[in-house]
Design a protein around this motif. Structure first.
Motif, PDB file in Angstrom:
ATOM      1  N   MET A  14       1.194  -1.554  -0.184  1.00 13.56           N
ATOM      2  CA  MET A  14      -0.309   0.299  -0.144  1.00 13.56           C
ATOM      3  C   MET A  14       0.889   1.443   0.207  1.00 13.56           C
ATOM      4  SD  MET A  14      -2.844  -0.439  -0.457  1.00 13.56           S
ATOM      5  CE  MET A  14      -3.629   0.264   0.216  1.00 13.56           C
TER       6      MET A  14
ATOM      7  N   CYS B 111      -3.105   0.928  -4.183  1.00 15.13           N
ATOM      8  CA  CYS B 111      -2.226  -0.645  -3.413  1.00 15.13           C
ATOM      9  C   CYS B 111      -1.273  -0.667  -5.036  1.00 15.13           C
ATOM     10  CB  CYS B 111      -3.748  -1.514  -4.043  1.00 15.13           C
ATOM     11  SG  CYS B 111      -3.057  -3.901  -3.466  1.00 15.13           S
TER      12      CYS B 111
ATOM     13  N   TYR C 259      -6.688  -7.330   1.235  1.00 17.68           N
ATOM     14  CA  TYR C 259      -7.142  -6.214   1.665  1.00 17.68           C
ATOM     15  C   TYR C 259      -8.276  -5.955   2.128  1.00 17.68           C
ATOM     16  CZ  TYR C 259      -1.843  -5.355   0.238  1.00 17.68           C
ATOM     17  OH  TYR C 259      -0.610  -5.235  -0.591  1.00 17.68           O
TER      18      TYR C 259
END
Length: 410
Positions: free
Chosen positions: A122, A127, A184
């Motif tokens: 990140m 991302c 995520y």
């Protein structure tokens, strides 16, 4: 003497020499028995048996019991009408080969999303994966239902037009492997768009482009350094819309294509060298048909424009439709279908606008963030027949975007 001789002859037979008598007169043989006549019954029976055996053999041969085709295996077993109409052939024809049953066409399979085995990392909320930047999606069903309810209300305020709705998934759905999205905690955009479409009223036609984008996920359908999709992805979505709307889609080759190198917002937001080192190719598709274009910053006053796109490399994604204008109106001077389309869009709609202009007499591209006119009144005044509400997944799940769209009906 004669009498004596006669008597001698009659009575002196035994006084004569026995040997002479035996030689002269042998004992008389018995007469043979008369021959019996043969009965004709036995030969007739034999003949009948032979005939019966012959008939049995013939019948068995006719039935094919001895490996032959037999007369009863062919035309004699058919109906009289069929036998009367049958044409004898000189030699038996081979049995026809049955035609193979066509197998169903398999459904196309989307290519696998590239997976390098890592989770990426990140950077400034973005991302970074496979040398590209991805916004992550965290919408939920409640926001999807709220969006659908809002679109239903819009359709009720536009009773005289056909309303459509299209939601565009963002890049992470087709650029990140599922395991990375799960890592995520990203929400499923397939699930979210399905909830939206399932809650639309029957009067609204849903334009579900998820599958066609997934089928082309290995092509240049999104930008790796920017938040937007690429024009190729917009074109695939345009073909689905035309199919739902019942109009012809123009071939991609019918547009003039110009390509530029482009580094977008995600590179600036993160400052990641990997994004600067892997810029995008930005393709601009210009209509080749004869058209007339007008533009407006607010949807109230308009000015003419020679082209729908701006060929200024420094403008980046804003080259499409000259950026986020309040309204862009294009008249296709080569069509007379009687249909006029208005698209209510966010910035994702800019890349699709030029394609839509090839399929309707007029296309009005309205950016709900800047359009200040009343949408129902505008549609009535302009003779609009079709309205497409168009948002990317992030806009469809953001309250402030909903509020901007509602302002069109104030």
């Amino acid at each position: 003497m004669a009498k004596h001789m006669a008597g001698k002859h009659y009575s002196g037979r035994s006084s004569e020499n026995p040997e002479r008598t035996a030689a002269v007169s042998e004992p008389r043989r018995p007469a043979p028995a008369p021959k019996k006549r043969r009965s004709p019954v036995i030969p007739i029976v034999i003949i009948l048996i032979v005939l019966a055996l012959g008939i049995i053999v013939y019948i068995l041969w006719s039935l094919g019991m001895f490996g032959g085709t037999g007369i009863l295996s062919g035309s004699l077993l058919t109906s009289p009408s069929a036998a009367a109409s049958a044409t004898p052939s000189a030699s038996p024809s081979a049995s026809p080969t049955p035609s193979p049953t066509p197998s169903p066409t398999p459904e196309p399979t989307p290519p696998p999303i590239y997976d390098d085995g890592t989770e990426g990392y990140m950077s400034s909320g973005i991302c970074i994966y496979n040398n590209q930047g991805f916004e992550l999606f965290y919408g939920d069903d409640s926001m999807a239902e709220a969006y659908a309810t809002m679109i239903n209300g819009f359709a009720e305020a536009l009773p005289d037009v056909q309303v459509y709705n299209m939601v565009v998934p963002n890049h992470s759905e087709f650029g990140l492997p599922e395991r990375v999205r799960e890592y995520y905690g990203e929400s499923s955009q397939r699930q979210n768009t399905s909830v939206i479409y399932e809650n639309l009223s029957d009067s609204i036609k849903a334009v579900d482009i998820y599958d066609i984008l997934n089928l082309h996920n290995d092509e240049n359908i999104y930008l790796g350094t920017d938040t937007h999709w690429a024009p190729l992805g917009a074109y695939y979505a345009y073909t689905v819309f035309c199919d739902v709307a019942g109009c012809d889609a123009a071939p991609l080759e019918s547009f003039d294509k110009t390509s530029y190198e482009f580094t977008g917002y995600l590179a600036y937001a993160t400052g990641e060298d990997v994004l600067y080192q892997n810029p995008d190719t930005l393709d601009v598709y210009d209509p080749t048909f004869d058209y007339t274009c007008e533009m407006s910053y607010d949807g109230l006053s308009y000015f003419p424009s020679d082209t729908v796109n701006v060929h200024d490399e420094s403008a980046g994604y804003s080259m499409y439709l000259s950026g986020d204008m309040g309204c862009v109106r294009v008249t296709n001077n080569e069509l007379s279908t009687g249909r006029k389309l208005l698209i209510v869009k966010d910035s994702y709609g800019n890349a699709m606008g030029p394609f839509l202009m090839a399929s309707f007499d007029e296309v009005h591209v309205v950016d709900f963030r800047y359009f200040e006119d009343n949408l129902p009144n505008y549609c009535e005044a302009q003779g609009i027949t079709d309205v497409l509400f168009f948002n990317n997944e992030m806009s469809a799940n953001t309250s402030i975007q909903h509020d901007s769209m509602r302002s069109l009906f104030d």
